[in-house]
Design a protein around this motif. Sequence first.
Motif, short mmCIF file in Angstrom:
data_model
loop_
_atom_site.label_atom_id
_atom_site.label_comp_id
_atom_site.label_asym_id
_atom_site.label_seq_id
_atom_site.Cartn_x
_atom_site.Cartn_y
_atom_site.Cartn_z
N THR A 255 0.87 -1.28 -0.59
CA THR A 255 -0.35 -0.16 -0.49
C THR A 255 1.20 1.35 -0.12
N LEU A 256 2.14 1.28 0.02
CA LEU A 256 3.28 2.66 -0.18
C LEU A 256 2.64 3.60 -1.05
N PRO A 257 2.33 3.12 -2.40
CA PRO A 257 1.87 3.99 -3.53
C PRO A 257 0.58 4.98 -2.88
N VAL A 258 -0.01 4.28 -2.52
CA VAL A 258 -1.67 4.65 -2.19
C VAL A 258 -1.35 6.31 -0.78
N ARG A 259 -0.85 5.24 -0.09
CA ARG A 259 -0.62 5.57 1.55
C ARG A 259 0.52 7.47 0.73
N MET A 260 1.30 7.24 0.37
CA MET A 260 2.65 7.97 0.12
C MET A 260 1.21 8.98 -1.16
N GLU A 261 1.05 9.33 -1.37
CA GLU A 261 -0.15 9.87 -2.64
C GLU A 261 -1.27 10.80 -1.27
N ARG A 262 -1.28 10.48 -0.46
CA ARG A 262 -2.07 10.90 0.61
C ARG A 262 -1.58 11.38 1.53
N HIS A 263 -0.24 11.23 2.07
CA HIS A 263 1.03 11.33 2.55
C HIS A 263 0.92 13.08 1.94
N CYS A 264 1.04 13.59 0.71
CA CYS A 264 1.37 14.23 -0.05
C CYS A 264 0.61 14.94 -0.28
N ASP A 265 -0.17 14.55 -0.62
CA ASP A 265 -2.16 15.94 -0.70
C ASP A 265 -1.66 16.41 0.49
N ASN A 266 -2.10 15.75 1.68
CA ASN A 266 -2.19 16.41 2.84
C ASN A 266 -0.92 17.28 3.16
N ALA A 267 0.30 16.76 3.27
CA ALA A 267 1.45 17.39 3.53
C ALA A 267 0.92 18.93 2.87
N GLU A 268 0.89 19.07 1.32
CA GLU A 268 0.47 19.77 0.59
C GLU A 268 -0.29 21.23 0.57
N THR A 269 -1.45 20.40 1.16
CA THR A 269 -2.60 21.65 1.99
C THR A 269 -1.61 22.00 2.87
N LEU A 270 -1.31 21.27 4.01
CA LEU A 270 -1.07 22.16 5.40
C LEU A 270 0.13 22.67 4.87
N ALA A 271 1.18 22.76 4.39
CA ALA A 271 1.85 24.16 4.02
C ALA A 271 1.28 25.00 3.54
N ASP A 272 0.46 24.92 2.44
CA ASP A 272 -0.32 25.85 2.14
C ASP A 272 -0.44 26.97 3.25
N PHE A 273 -1.94 25.68 3.74
CA PHE A 273 -2.08 26.70 4.73
C PHE A 273 -1.32 27.31 5.52
N LEU A 274 -0.04 26.64 6.45
CA LEU A 274 1.38 27.20 6.98
C LEU A 274 1.90 28.38 6.54
N GLY A 275 2.18 28.58 4.85
CA GLY A 275 2.76 29.60 4.50
C GLY A 275 2.04 31.24 4.08
N ASP A 276 0.93 30.63 5.09
CA ASP A 276 -0.14 32.42 4.15
C ASP A 276 -0.42 32.50 5.95
N HIS A 277 0.17 31.93 6.95
CA HIS A 277 -0.37 31.92 8.31
C HIS A 277 0.58 33.42 9.47
N LYS A 278 0.11 34.70 9.79
CA LYS A 278 0.54 35.29 10.15
C LYS A 278 1.61 34.97 11.40
N ASP A 279 1.58 34.12 11.63
CA ASP A 279 2.70 33.93 13.07
C ASP A 279 3.72 33.23 12.96
N VAL A 280 3.93 32.41 11.59
CA VAL A 280 4.38 31.62 11.45
C VAL A 280 5.70 32.35 10.68
N ASN A 281 6.62 32.42 10.45
CA ASN A 281 8.19 32.82 9.85
C ASN A 281 8.49 32.32 8.61
N PHE A 282 8.07 31.10 8.63
CA PHE A 282 8.61 30.60 7.16
C PHE A 282 8.50 29.03 7.65
#
Length: 389
Positions: A255-282
Amino acid sequence: MPDKKNFETEAIRTQTPTTAEREHSTPLYMTSSFTFESAEHARALFANEIEGNVYSRYSNPNTDEFVAKMCKLEGAEAGVATGSGMAAIFGCLAGLLKQGDHVLASRSLFGSSHQILSQILPKWGITFTYGDVNKTENWESLIQENTRMLFLETPSNPGLDLIDLEWAGKLAKAHNLIFVVDNCFATPYLQRPIEFGADIVQHSATKFIDGQGRAIGGVIVGSEKYMEDIRFFTRQTGPALSPFNAWLFSKSLETLPVRMERHCDNAETLADFLGDHKDVNFVKYPHHKDHPQVELAKKQMKRGGGVVCFEIAGGYDKAKSFINKVNMLSRSANLGDTRTIVTHPASTTHSKLSDEEREAVGITSGLIRIAVGLENAEDIIGDVEQALG
């Protein structure tokens, strides 16, 4: 059907031969030893004249299947399974290096890898030099007459720094160095270092390969000419992977390919959120637009992986507050689980480094590492958002 199959198929269909019971799923071989047909059969096995199982410290059908899968997925000739990821790293270094050798390593390494290089190998007369991942133009000048190995981790833990594998492969070849890559964060689904010239690839199977936080293990795969020495070292010193854990890892690879696709989807979404947050330096995530090496990441990684790091404004006090305030996220030092995990590297996984050593690799007092799990992305972000508030 062609001999060479796609990644997903190899991960599922590489199996130990079926027994007379005609089982569909490989059974567990929970035995410490194996019997011999005759005295001559035993002699031939111990003389390495024929292949076969002798003792589960040496080989076992479950560990053999796991290693065979990892070799196919990484594009390697041979491999060895170990009892932990650090046993894989130590087995590789100790198996290939000798007194008087020198290692050129990337400065951005996991804390325990740093301890092996700086505290353990020097006892045996093996030295090392760190190269700055942001100044690779200086690395050639760091190579000494006794340099034998180039040892890298990309993406790095926890700062997600990258090293150009194609460049590193050419550097190693030009100076006849053994090129070793820790591919734990990317997994072979996202990155295959051997295609860029690596001789050896190693993993903590505890992380994304298992993917469910159940078992400890490691694996080393690569060129047969180097694996022979590593195999000898691990066979004699005994960092063996248990058949049960090998069975778990082999099933998890399906199940590695299926799991990694979901890990990546969620990580990309979280990174986009954090990138726009006022309390995050980078925020740093290999495939995020703000990562300084995003083009390199896209060149050598299929996707960005399942780990995001960010620096929270306010240093350690704010970082501690954030970690204490999460509700759903797990506070743990592990990663690669189905569950999202939050870690403060400076006070945990990399706490044994000096302040100067942490500063050199960007591990600040406010740095947070999030190993993004498989939950719904909205729920992950909801917990992160309230903890930042």
